[in-house]
Design a protein around this motif. Structure first.
Motif, mmCIF file in Angstrom:
data_model
loop_
_atom_site.group_PDB
_atom_site.id
_atom_site.type_symbol
_atom_site.label_atom_id
_atom_site.label_comp_id
_atom_site.label_asym_id
_atom_site.label_seq_id
_atom_site.Cartn_x
_atom_site.Cartn_y
_atom_site.Cartn_z
ATOM 1 N N PRO A 62 48.203 36.047 38.758
ATOM 2 C CA PRO A 62 47.336 37.438 39.753
ATOM 3 C C PRO A 62 48.520 37.503 41.345
ATOM 4 C CG PRO A 62 45.443 36.505 39.739
ATOM 5 C CD PRO A 62 46.561 35.387 38.639
ATOM 6 N N SER A 68 49.646 42.736 45.229
ATOM 7 C CA SER A 68 47.857 42.617 44.205
ATOM 8 C C SER A 68 46.877 41.913 44.886
ATOM 9 C CB SER A 68 49.009 42.031 42.988
ATOM 10 O OG SER A 68 48.535 41.378 43.308
ATOM 11 N N ILE A 70 43.123 39.994 43.842
ATOM 12 C CA ILE A 70 42.165 39.810 42.985
ATOM 13 C C ILE A 70 40.863 39.764 43.714
ATOM 14 C CG2 ILE A 70 43.153 37.460 42.439
ATOM 15 C CD1 ILE A 70 42.520 38.051 39.454
ATOM 16 N N GLN A 96 39.121 43.178 34.948
ATOM 17 C CA GLN A 96 39.078 42.527 33.832
ATOM 18 C C GLN A 96 38.142 41.802 33.524
ATOM 19 O OE1 GLN A 96 42.630 40.409 33.950
ATOM 20 N NE2 GLN A 96 43.086 42.035 34.598
ATOM 21 N N PHE A 112 41.509 43.107 39.109
ATOM 22 C CA PHE A 112 42.451 42.415 39.875
ATOM 23 C C PHE A 112 43.434 44.121 39.956
ATOM 24 C CE2 PHE A 112 46.847 41.333 37.107
ATOM 25 C CZ PHE A 112 47.703 41.474 38.476
ATOM 26 N N ALA A 149 45.748 36.342 34.420
ATOM 27 C CA ALA A 149 44.991 37.070 34.283
ATOM 28 C C ALA A 149 45.535 38.269 33.241
ATOM 29 C CB ALA A 149 44.916 38.403 35.713
ATOM 30 N N HIS A 151 47.428 41.939 32.866
ATOM 31 C CA HIS A 151 48.285 42.803 33.733
ATOM 32 C C HIS A 151 47.577 43.903 33.051
ATOM 33 C CE1 HIS A 151 51.470 45.448 34.775
ATOM 34 N NE2 HIS A 151 51.080 44.874 35.699
#
Length: 153
Positions: A62, A68, A70, A96, A112, A149, A151
């Motif tokens: 991630p 992005s 997280i 998540q 995420f 993680a 996606h």
């Protein structure tokens, strides 16, 4: 948590070890390494999946994507943590996992998302619509070692 009747033996653990090294490894190759039939590997793997003990997925780093985000979000609830609230939170886009914990927070929510805008949507709009949330505190990941993680598109 549900009571589980699944009991793992040495072969099961070795199958898991092989799948953790390479989730795309064929049952035939795993069987050859372990000295069992590929049917044994297939049946045991399917049994572990069916019993919610094992899941084989693709994960992404991630922190690889520059935009992005997280984060862990500590959540304090108005009432007690229960499966219904956890299920509602788990359906929020970007979530998540939802973990019922002891300590300062009632829940920890791992998020995420692909952008700061998506994070605002998740935290301010969607999570607040779940109801029953008294307060939150967000911990943004700045860096991590061996963090993966799912996606979710």
């Amino acid at each position: 948590m549900k009571d589980r009747a699944l009991v793992l033996d040495d072969i099961d653990r070795k199958i898991i070890d092989e799948l953790q090294r390479n989730g795309r490894e064929s049952y035939k190759n795993i069987a050859r390494k372990l000295g069992v039939s590929d049917g044994t590997v297939r049946l045991r793997t399917e049994r572990m999946i069916k019993n919610d003990y094992l899941r084989i997925t693709a994960s992404v780093n991630p922190l690889y994507f520059e935009n992005s985000l997280i984060a862990l979000v500590g959540v304090n609830l108005e009432g007690r943590a229960n499966r219904e609230v956890m299920d509602r939170i788990s359906k929020v886009s970007g979530v998540q996992s939802v973990i019922n914990v002891s300590g300062r927070y009632d829940l920890l929510v791992e998020v995420f998302v692909p952008s700061r805008n998506a994070f605002r949507q998740c935290l301010v709009d969607d999570l607040s619509n779940v109801g029953g949330i008294k307060s939150t505190e967000t911990f943004m990941f700045l860096d991590a070692v061996d963090k993966w993680a799912e996606h979710k598109s």
